[in-house]
Write an enzyme that holds these catalytic residues in place. Structure first.
Site, PDB file in Angstrom:
ATOM      1  N   LYS A  56       1.553 -11.845  -0.698  1.00 42.01           N
ATOM      2  CA  LYS A  56       1.557 -10.394  -0.866  1.00 42.01           C
ATOM      3  C   LYS A  56       1.574 -10.111  -2.357  1.00 42.01           C
ATOM      4  O   LYS A  56       2.462 -10.566  -3.078  1.00 42.01           O
ATOM      5  CB  LYS A  56       2.789  -9.799  -0.193  1.00 42.01           C
ATOM      6  CG  LYS A  56       2.944  -8.318  -0.463  1.00 42.01           C
ATOM      7  CD  LYS A  56       4.040  -7.706   0.363  1.00 42.01           C
ATOM      8  CE  LYS A  56       4.273  -6.269  -0.046  1.00 42.01           C
ATOM      9  NZ  LYS A  56       5.309  -5.638   0.762  1.00 42.01           N
TER      10      LYS A  56
ATOM     11  N   LYS B  31      -2.261  -9.996   1.959  1.00 42.74           N
ATOM     12  CA  LYS B  31      -2.194  -8.553   1.748  1.00 42.74           C
ATOM     13  C   LYS B  31      -2.342  -8.225   0.278  1.00 42.74           C
ATOM     14  O   LYS B  31      -1.661  -8.862  -0.530  1.00 42.74           O
ATOM     15  CB  LYS B  31      -0.840  -8.069   2.277  1.00 42.74           C
ATOM     16  CG  LYS B  31      -0.552  -6.624   1.998  1.00 42.74           C
ATOM     17  CD  LYS B  31       0.822  -6.280   2.486  1.00 42.74           C
ATOM     18  CE  LYS B  31       1.114  -4.856   2.064  1.00 42.74           C
ATOM     19  NZ  LYS B  31       2.496  -4.532   2.189  1.00 42.74           N
TER      20      LYS B  31
HETATM   21  C1  PBG Z   1       7.362  -3.033   2.203  1.00 42.01           C
HETATM   22  C2  PBG Z   1       5.912  -2.857   2.447  1.00 42.01           C
HETATM   23  C3  PBG Z   1       4.959  -2.214   1.631  1.00 42.01           C
HETATM   24  C4  PBG Z   1       3.768  -2.229   2.347  1.00 42.01           C
HETATM   25  C5  PBG Z   1       4.014  -2.895   3.542  1.00 42.01           C
HETATM   26  N1  PBG Z   1       5.336  -3.284   3.569  1.00 42.01           N
HETATM   27  C6  PBG Z   1       5.102  -1.548   0.324  1.00 42.01           C
HETATM   28  C7  PBG Z   1       5.296  -2.314  -0.913  1.00 42.01           C
HETATM   29  O1  PBG Z   1       5.413  -3.526  -0.933  1.00 42.01           O
HETATM   30  O2  PBG Z   1       5.391  -1.637  -1.942  1.00 42.01           O
HETATM   31  C8  PBG Z   1       2.480  -1.612   1.895  1.00 42.01           C
HETATM   32  C9  PBG Z   1       1.559  -1.226   2.987  1.00 42.01           C
HETATM   33  C10 PBG Z   1       0.468  -0.308   2.604  1.00 42.01           C
HETATM   34  O3  PBG Z   1       0.229  -0.009   1.421  1.00 42.01           O
HETATM   35  O4  PBG Z   1      -0.221   0.135   3.515  1.00 42.01           O
HETATM   36  N2  PBG Z   1       7.687  -3.852   1.142  1.00 42.01           N
END
Ligand code: PBG
Length: 327
Positions: free
Chosen positions: A194, A247
Site C-alpha cells: 500500500k 493499492k
Molecule cells: C485506511 C484506508 C485508506 C484507504 C483505504 N483504507 C486511507 C489511507 O490510507 O489514507 C484509501 C481508500 C481510497 O482512497 O479509496 N488506512
C-alpha cells in the site's frame, strides 16, 4: 502483399474477438467499499466522491440489497465514528460503528460476503493509522490494537479482515488473535503493498481521516519502489496472509503482475477514491465516456493479474458484465 502474419484476422468480428479474449472476468470477484456513519436515517453524498454516500446503519440495507441483486461478490466496510481519541478506541469497541454495521449487514443480507478494513486512522484524533510515540506511529503498540480491532469485527460478523495500516508484523498479530479465539477459518486479505498515494485524497474527506500533522510516509510505501513491494508481499505470505492486495490499482499494474508471478495466493487490487473521482468529474465535464473508461480500467487490472477487484464502480461493473461489455 504476401504477409505471413495478419493479426487483424482475429479482430474481424465481435464474436471472434470475444472468443480469443485473454482476460475473463466475473462479477463474483467484485468488492464494493462502503462507508457507514453514526446517526439515523442518513444517506449523505460524499462531496469529493460524486455518487458515493455515507449510510447510517439503519439505511445500509437498501444499498446492500442492490449490490447483492447486482451480483457483486462482497462489501468492504469503513466506519466513521462520532468520537475519536488518541488510541482510536472506537475501532475495537463492541458497539463501535463498524461492529454495529456488520451485525446489521449479516441480518439484512446474509448472502453478501462482508470484509472489514482494519485500520486506526478513521478513529484516532490525530488521524494516523496507529498510536503515537512522539510524532511517529509506534509500530508494536499499534499491533495489539489492530489485532483487537480485527477480532471485534469478526466477532460482529465480518467474514474476512483486511489490515490497511502498513505496520510491520500485523498479519501475524491478527492471525494469532483470530486463531486463539477459534476463528481459524477467517481469512486475512493483507494490504501488502500500500503506497503513500495522493490517490487517497477523496477517501480522507469521505472518512474524515486525514492526518492532522505530517503524512503517512513512515508507514505507507514509497511509490518509486518495486522490489520493496515484493518484499512486503513475501513477508505477508510468510506471516500467513490468505490474499495479497496491491493499492492503488490503476497506476500500479506492474506490481499487481509482480505479486501474481511471485506468489501462489489470490491477488486483489483496490481502485481507490482518487481513481473513482477522476473518472466521475472528467465524465461529468463531458470529456470522456464514463462506462467505457470504467470497463477499460477494470480489464487492465485483471489483465495485470488481479483476481479480486475492489472498486466504487462495483455495481456498475456487474451490470456491464451482464451486458457483455466486458468479461
Ligand atoms: C485506511 C484506508 C485508506 C484507504 C483505504 N483504507 C486511507 C489511507 O490510507 O489514507 C484509501 C481508500 C481510497 O482512497 O479509496 N488506512
Amino acid at each position: 502483399m504476401d504477409l505471413t502474419y495478419r493479426p487483424r484476422r482475429l479482430r474481424s468480428s465481435m464474436r471472434l474477438r470475444k472468443m480469443v479474449r485473454e482476460t475473463r472476468m466475473d462479477k463474483s470477484s467484485l468488492i464494493y467499499p462502503m462507508f457507514v456513519t453514526e446517526g439515523t436515517n442518513i444517506k449523505e453524498e460524499i462531496p469529493s466522491m460524486m455518487g458515493q454516500y455515507r449510510y447510517s446503519v439503519d439505511r445500509m440495507e437498501e444499498k446492500l440489497i442492490e449490490l447483492a441483486e447486482a451480483g457483486v461478490g462482497g462489501v468492504m466496510l469503513f466506519g466513521i465514528p462520532d468520537h475519536k481519541d488518541e488510541v482510536g478506541s472506537q475501532a475495537y469497541a463492541e458497539d463501535g460503528i463498524v461492529q454495529k454495521a456488520f451485525r446489521k449487514a449479516k441480518e439484512a443480507c446474509p448472502e453478501l460476503y462482508m470484509i472489514g478494513d482494519v485500520c486506526m486512522c478513521e478513529y484516532t484524533s490525530h488521524g494516523h493509522c496507529g498510536v503515537l510515540c512522539g510524532h511517529d506511529v509506534d509500530n508494536d503498540k499499534t499491533l495489539e490494537l489492530l489485532a483487537k480491532t480485527a477480532l471485534s469485527q469478526v466477532q460482529a460478523g465480518a467474514d474476512m479482515v483486511a489490515p490497511s495500516d502498513m505496520m510491520d508484523g500485523r498479519v501475524e498479530a491478527i492471525r494469532s488473535i483470530l486463531d486463539d479465539n477459534g476463528f481459524i477459518n477467517t481469512p486475512i486479505m493483507a494490504y501488502s503493498a500500500k503506497f503513500a498515494s495522493a490517490f487517497y485524497g477523496p477517501f480522507r474527506d469521505a472518512a474524515d481521516s486525514a492526518p492532522s500533522f505530517g503524512d503517512r510516509k513512515t508507514y505507507q510505501m514509497d511509490y518509486h519502489n518495486r522490489r520493496e513491494a515484493l518484499k512486503e508481499v513475501l513477508l505477508d505470505v510468510d506471516e500467513g496472509a490468505d490474499i495479497i492486495m496491491i493499492k492503488p490499482a490503476m497506476a500500479y499494474g506492474d506490481l499487481i503482475r509482480e505479486a501474481k508471478d511471485n506468489t501462489c495466493l489470490p491477488i486483489a487490487a483496490y481502485s481507490v477514491s482518487g481513481e473513482y473521482s477522476m473518472v466521475k468529474t472528467t465524465a461529468a465535464a463531458g470529456f470522456l465516456d464514463e462506462a467505457a473508461i470504467v470497463c477499460e480500467m477494470a480489464a487492465c487490472a485483471y489483465r495485470a493479474g488481479t483476481d479480486i477487484y475492489i472498486t466504487y464502480f462495483a455495481q456498475e461493473l456487474a451490470k456491464y458484465m451482464d451486458e457483455g461489455r466486458l468479461g
